[in-house]
Design a protein around this motif. Structure first.
Motif, PDB file in Angstrom:
ATOM      1  N   LYS A 145       0.824  -1.208   0.000  1.00 37.02           N
ATOM      2  CA  LYS A 145       0.000   0.000   0.000  1.00 37.02           C
ATOM      3  C   LYS A 145       0.862   1.263   0.000  1.00 37.02           C
ATOM      4  CE  LYS A 145      -3.760  -2.173   2.696  1.00 37.02           C
ATOM      5  NZ  LYS A 145      -3.176  -3.482   2.997  1.00 37.02           N
ATOM      6  N   LEU A 146       1.957   1.233   0.750  1.00 34.40           N
ATOM      7  CA  LEU A 146       2.799   2.419   0.909  1.00 34.40           C
ATOM      8  C   LEU A 146       3.622   2.730  -0.339  1.00 34.40           C
ATOM      9  CD1 LEU A 146       3.978   1.832   4.582  1.00 34.40           C
ATOM     10  CD2 LEU A 146       2.570   3.733   3.768  1.00 34.40           C
ATOM     11  N   GLN A 147       3.706   1.789  -1.274  1.00 33.01           N
ATOM     12  CA  GLN A 147       4.427   2.064  -2.520  1.00 33.01           C
ATOM     13  C   GLN A 147       3.766   3.197  -3.304  1.00 33.01           C
ATOM     14  OE1 GLN A 147       6.431  -1.616  -4.585  1.00 33.01           O
ATOM     15  NE2 GLN A 147       4.383  -2.211  -3.949  1.00 33.01           N
ATOM     16  N   ASP A 148       2.447   3.286  -3.208  1.00 37.01           N
ATOM     17  CA  ASP A 148       1.703   4.353  -3.884  1.00 37.01           C
ATOM     18  C   ASP A 148       0.470   4.663  -3.037  1.00 37.01           C
ATOM     19  OD1 ASP A 148       0.356   6.093  -5.516  1.00 37.01           O
ATOM     20  OD2 ASP A 148       0.583   4.902  -7.341  1.00 37.01           O
ATOM     21  N   VAL A 149       0.672   5.489  -2.026  1.00 37.44           N
ATOM     22  CA  VAL A 149      -0.396   5.787  -1.074  1.00 37.44           C
ATOM     23  C   VAL A 149      -1.577   6.472  -1.745  1.00 37.44           C
ATOM     24  CG1 VAL A 149      -0.984   7.035   1.032  1.00 37.44           C
ATOM     25  CG2 VAL A 149       1.229   5.917   0.847  1.00 37.44           C
ATOM     26  N   GLU A 150      -1.297   7.334  -2.731  1.00 34.84           N
ATOM     27  CA  GLU A 150      -2.381   8.048  -3.405  1.00 34.84           C
ATOM     28  C   GLU A 150      -3.314   7.085  -4.134  1.00 34.84           C
ATOM     29  OE1 GLU A 150      -3.290  11.288  -3.307  1.00 34.84           O
ATOM     30  OE2 GLU A 150      -1.785  11.449  -1.737  1.00 34.84           O
ATOM     31  N   SER A 151      -2.740   6.129  -4.850  1.00 37.05           N
ATOM     32  CA  SER A 151      -3.568   5.155  -5.568  1.00 37.05           C
ATOM     33  C   SER A 151      -4.334   4.270  -4.597  1.00 37.05           C
ATOM     34  CB  SER A 151      -2.695   4.288  -6.481  1.00 37.05           C
ATOM     35  OG  SER A 151      -2.132   5.055  -7.516  1.00 37.05           O
ATOM     36  N   PHE A 152      -3.635   3.842  -3.523  1.00 40.93           N
ATOM     37  CA  PHE A 152      -4.305   3.010  -2.521  1.00 40.93           C
ATOM     38  C   PHE A 152      -5.478   3.750  -1.895  1.00 40.93           C
ATOM     39  CE2 PHE A 152      -4.758   2.601   2.094  1.00 40.93           C
ATOM     40  CZ  PHE A 152      -5.397   1.367   2.142  1.00 40.93           C
ATOM     41  N   SER A 153      -5.231   4.981  -1.459  1.00 40.64           N
ATOM     42  CA  SER A 153      -6.275   5.734  -0.755  1.00 40.64           C
ATOM     43  C   SER A 153      -7.475   6.003  -1.658  1.00 40.64           C
ATOM     44  CB  SER A 153      -5.711   7.044  -0.198  1.00 40.64           C
ATOM     45  OG  SER A 153      -5.213   7.870  -1.238  1.00 40.64           O
ATOM     46  N   ALA A 154      -7.217   6.249  -2.953  1.00 43.59           N
ATOM     47  CA  ALA A 154      -8.317   6.492  -3.884  1.00 43.59           C
ATOM     48  C   ALA A 154      -9.206   5.258  -4.008  1.00 43.59           C
ATOM     49  CB  ALA A 154      -7.772   6.883  -5.252  1.00 43.59           C
ATOM     50  N   MET A 155      -8.591   4.071  -4.070  1.00 43.21           N
ATOM     51  CA  MET A 155      -9.376   2.835  -4.164  1.00 43.21           C
ATOM     52  C   MET A 155     -10.052   2.526  -2.838  1.00 43.21           C
ATOM     53  SD  MET A 155      -8.163  -0.990  -5.390  1.00 43.21           S
ATOM     54  CE  MET A 155      -7.713  -0.436  -7.035  1.00 43.21           C
ATOM     55  N   PHE A 156      -9.361   2.786  -1.724  1.00 46.54           N
ATOM     56  CA  PHE A 156      -9.869   2.512  -0.376  1.00 46.54           C
ATOM     57  C   PHE A 156     -11.117   3.352  -0.087  1.00 46.54           C
ATOM     58  CE2 PHE A 156      -9.056   2.570   4.405  1.00 46.54           C
ATOM     59  CZ  PHE A 156      -9.262   1.211   4.581  1.00 46.54           C
ATOM     60  N   LEU A 157     -11.122   4.578  -0.606  1.00 48.23           N
ATOM     61  CA  LEU A 157     -12.249   5.483  -0.381  1.00 48.23           C
ATOM     62  C   LEU A 157     -13.540   5.010  -1.061  1.00 48.23           C
ATOM     63  CD1 LEU A 157     -10.362   8.864  -0.696  1.00 48.23           C
ATOM     64  CD2 LEU A 157     -11.807   8.233   1.240  1.00 48.23           C
ATOM     65  N   ASN A 158     -13.419   4.048  -1.965  1.00 47.95           N
ATOM     66  CA  ASN A 158     -14.602   3.513  -2.632  1.00 47.95           C
ATOM     67  C   ASN A 158     -15.520   2.763  -1.672  1.00 47.95           C
ATOM     68  OD1 ASN A 158     -14.421   4.328  -5.355  1.00 47.95           O
ATOM     69  ND2 ASN A 158     -12.815   2.817  -5.721  1.00 47.95           N
ATOM     70  N   TYR A 159     -14.928   2.220  -0.585  1.00 50.22           N
ATOM     71  CA  TYR A 159     -15.761   1.385   0.289  1.00 50.22           C
ATOM     72  C   TYR A 159     -15.513   1.560   1.783  1.00 50.22           C
ATOM     73  CZ  TYR A 159     -11.543  -1.582   0.201  1.00 50.22           C
ATOM     74  OH  TYR A 159     -10.251  -2.061   0.295  1.00 50.22           O
ATOM     75  N   ASP A 160     -14.406   2.160   2.193  1.00 48.73           N
ATOM     76  CA  ASP A 160     -14.121   2.271   3.627  1.00 48.73           C
ATOM     77  C   ASP A 160     -14.971   3.369   4.272  1.00 48.73           C
ATOM     78  OD1 ASP A 160     -12.271   1.425   5.920  1.00 48.73           O
ATOM     79  OD2 ASP A 160     -12.105   3.619   5.918  1.00 48.73           O
ATOM     80  N   LEU A 161     -15.707   3.009   5.301  1.00 49.96           N
ATOM     81  CA  LEU A 161     -16.673   3.921   5.924  1.00 49.96           C
ATOM     82  C   LEU A 161     -16.009   5.082   6.647  1.00 49.96           C
ATOM     83  CD1 LEU A 161     -19.158   1.246   7.327  1.00 49.96           C
ATOM     84  CD2 LEU A 161     -19.416   2.657   5.268  1.00 49.96           C
ATOM     85  N   LEU A 162     -14.960   4.796   7.426  1.00 47.26           N
ATOM     86  CA  LEU A 162     -14.299   5.865   8.184  1.00 47.26           C
ATOM     87  C   LEU A 162     -13.597   6.840   7.250  1.00 47.26           C
ATOM     88  CD1 LEU A 162     -13.451   7.213  10.782  1.00 47.26           C
ATOM     89  CD2 LEU A 162     -11.585   5.546  10.998  1.00 47.26           C
ATOM     90  N   SER A 163     -12.956   6.328   6.204  1.00 52.74           N
ATOM     91  CA  SER A 163     -12.249   7.203   5.263  1.00 52.74           C
ATOM     92  C   SER A 163     -13.191   8.178   4.584  1.00 52.74           C
ATOM     93  CB  SER A 163     -11.535   6.352   4.197  1.00 52.74           C
ATOM     94  OG  SER A 163     -10.516   5.581   4.771  1.00 52.74           O
ATOM     95  N   ARG A 164     -14.419   7.740   4.359  1.00 51.20           N
ATOM     96  CA  ARG A 164     -15.394   8.625   3.716  1.00 51.20           C
ATOM     97  C   ARG A 164     -15.801   9.770   4.628  1.00 51.20           C
ATOM     98  NH1 ARG A 164     -19.634   5.337  -0.063  1.00 51.20           N
ATOM     99  NH2 ARG A 164     -18.124   4.743  -1.660  1.00 51.20           N
ATOM    100  N   ARG A 165     -15.707   9.539   5.931  1.00 55.54           N
ATOM    101  CA  ARG A 165     -16.031  10.605   6.890  1.00 55.54           C
ATOM    102  C   ARG A 165     -14.803  11.466   7.187  1.00 55.54           C
ATOM    103  NH1 ARG A 165     -20.717  10.462   9.776  1.00 55.54           N
ATOM    104  NH2 ARG A 165     -22.111   8.708   9.399  1.00 55.54           N
ATOM    105  N   TRP A 166     -13.630  10.820   7.193  1.00 54.69           N
ATOM    106  CA  TRP A 166     -12.379  11.544   7.471  1.00 54.69           C
ATOM    107  C   TRP A 166     -11.331  11.050   6.482  1.00 54.69           C
ATOM    108  CZ3 TRP A 166      -7.731  10.379  10.704  1.00 54.69           C
ATOM    109  CH2 TRP A 166      -6.945  11.530  10.909  1.00 54.69           C
ATOM    110  N   VAL A 167     -11.175  11.747   5.371  1.00 54.91           N
ATOM    111  CA  VAL A 167     -10.354  11.316   4.239  1.00 54.91           C
ATOM    112  C   VAL A 167      -8.906  10.974   4.614  1.00 54.91           C
ATOM    113  CG1 VAL A 167      -9.414  12.028   1.997  1.00 54.91           C
ATOM    114  CG2 VAL A 167     -11.820  12.463   2.539  1.00 54.91           C
ATOM    115  N   PRO A 168      -8.222  11.723   5.521  1.00 55.79           N
ATOM    116  CA  PRO A 168      -6.836  11.387   5.854  1.00 55.79           C
ATOM    117  C   PRO A 168      -6.643   9.960   6.380  1.00 55.79           C
ATOM    118  CG  PRO A 168      -7.333  13.592   6.617  1.00 55.79           C
ATOM    119  CD  PRO A 168      -8.632  13.012   6.145  1.00 55.79           C
ATOM    120  N   TYR A 169      -7.700   9.336   6.903  1.00 52.80           N
ATOM    121  CA  TYR A 169      -7.568   7.966   7.421  1.00 52.80           C
ATOM    122  C   TYR A 169      -7.159   6.992   6.314  1.00 52.80           C
ATOM    123  CZ  TYR A 169      -8.708   3.443   9.475  1.00 52.80           C
ATOM    124  OH  TYR A 169      -8.653   2.143   9.929  1.00 52.80           O
TER     125      TYR A 169
END
Length: 255
Positions: A145-169
């Protein structure tokens, strides 16, 4: 001999292969195509495209966008993927989901944990091996995940509930996963590793369950990084539950 007439073969199986072979670049797909032809019993008339100008002229002449290009019996078969199809071999479609990355990852981390157990206890099947398996898996998953945090976070935001409320997570998650994994492997600072693993594992499991089994969404899992084609579902849920189980186990041992 005509332009696409191959060299003679005792077996009758011959092919012409045009591929890029330049001083500073040898096309890897050309090498794969040559190996595939030879493994299928073909004698290969290996014709090199030695400059960019020669390559572009070849592509324009035959109205193709890529090289290598294979000709069999005077007919163009195509590039490497076309050659695989010609021989009846499977070609993965672009964007097709696959469990192969996650199977390979967990297989290797399991073997690594068993190897450590043998080295330390002279037997592969120990409780510590199970703990090492979870810890190593968490560290490797965090690394991907840490190899490309931006790509990971963009995909993670598709379904992770906490990230949708607080994007930095979404960007913080792999860091927390790495910290928990390293501490679990060290068998130290349980007061820190247990709450982290319990929290991210529980929140992750709830998010995956809602997305897949409640909302019935078909998504790709960010578990092995943002370029992953692993489908979100049972494997992702199991990964999070393993993390929760490990946290509970270590909490029991600690307390």
């Amino acid at each position: 001999m005509t332009k696409h007439q191959p060299i003679a073969s005792a077996t009758g199986k011959t092919a012409i292969l045009y591929r890029m072979v330049m001083p500073n670049h040898v096309c890897p797909w050309g090498l794969k195509a040559k190996h595939l032809l030879e493994s299928e019993g073909f004698v290969v008339d290996d014709r090199h495209l030695k400059t960019h100008e020669e390559t572009e002229a070849f592509k324009a002449k035959h109205n193709v966008k890529t090289t290598p290009q294979t000709f069999i019996d005077g007919e163009r078969v195509g590039g490497y993927d076309d050659l695989r199809r010609f021989f009846g071999k499977r070609v993965q479609a672009k964007g097709e989901t696959s469990y192969v990355p996650i199977i390979a990852l967990f297989s290797l981390t399991a073997l690594g944990a068993l190897a450590l157990s043998v080295a330390n206890f002279e037997t592969p099947f120990t409780v510590r091996a199970a703990e090492w398996f979870i810890g190593i898996s968490m560290v490797v998953l965090a690394f991907l995940k840490l190899q490309d945090v931006e790509s990971f976070s963009a995909m993670f935001l598709n379904y992770d509930l906490l990230s949708r409320r607080w994007v930095p997570y979404a960007s913080l998650y792999p860091v927390l996963e790495a910290i928990a994994g390293v501490l679990m492997l060290s068998d130290r600072l349980h007061w820190l590793s247990v709450p982290i693993a319990l929290f991210i594992g529980t929140e992750g499991a709830i998010s995956v369950f809602k997305a897949v089994y409640v909302d019935k969404r078909e998504l790709k899992c960010a578990c092995v990084g943002g370029s992953s084609n692993v489908p979100l579902g049972f494997v992702s849920l199991t990964e999070n539950l393993f993390m929760v189980g490990m946290a509970i186990w270590m909490a029991r041992m600690w307390l």
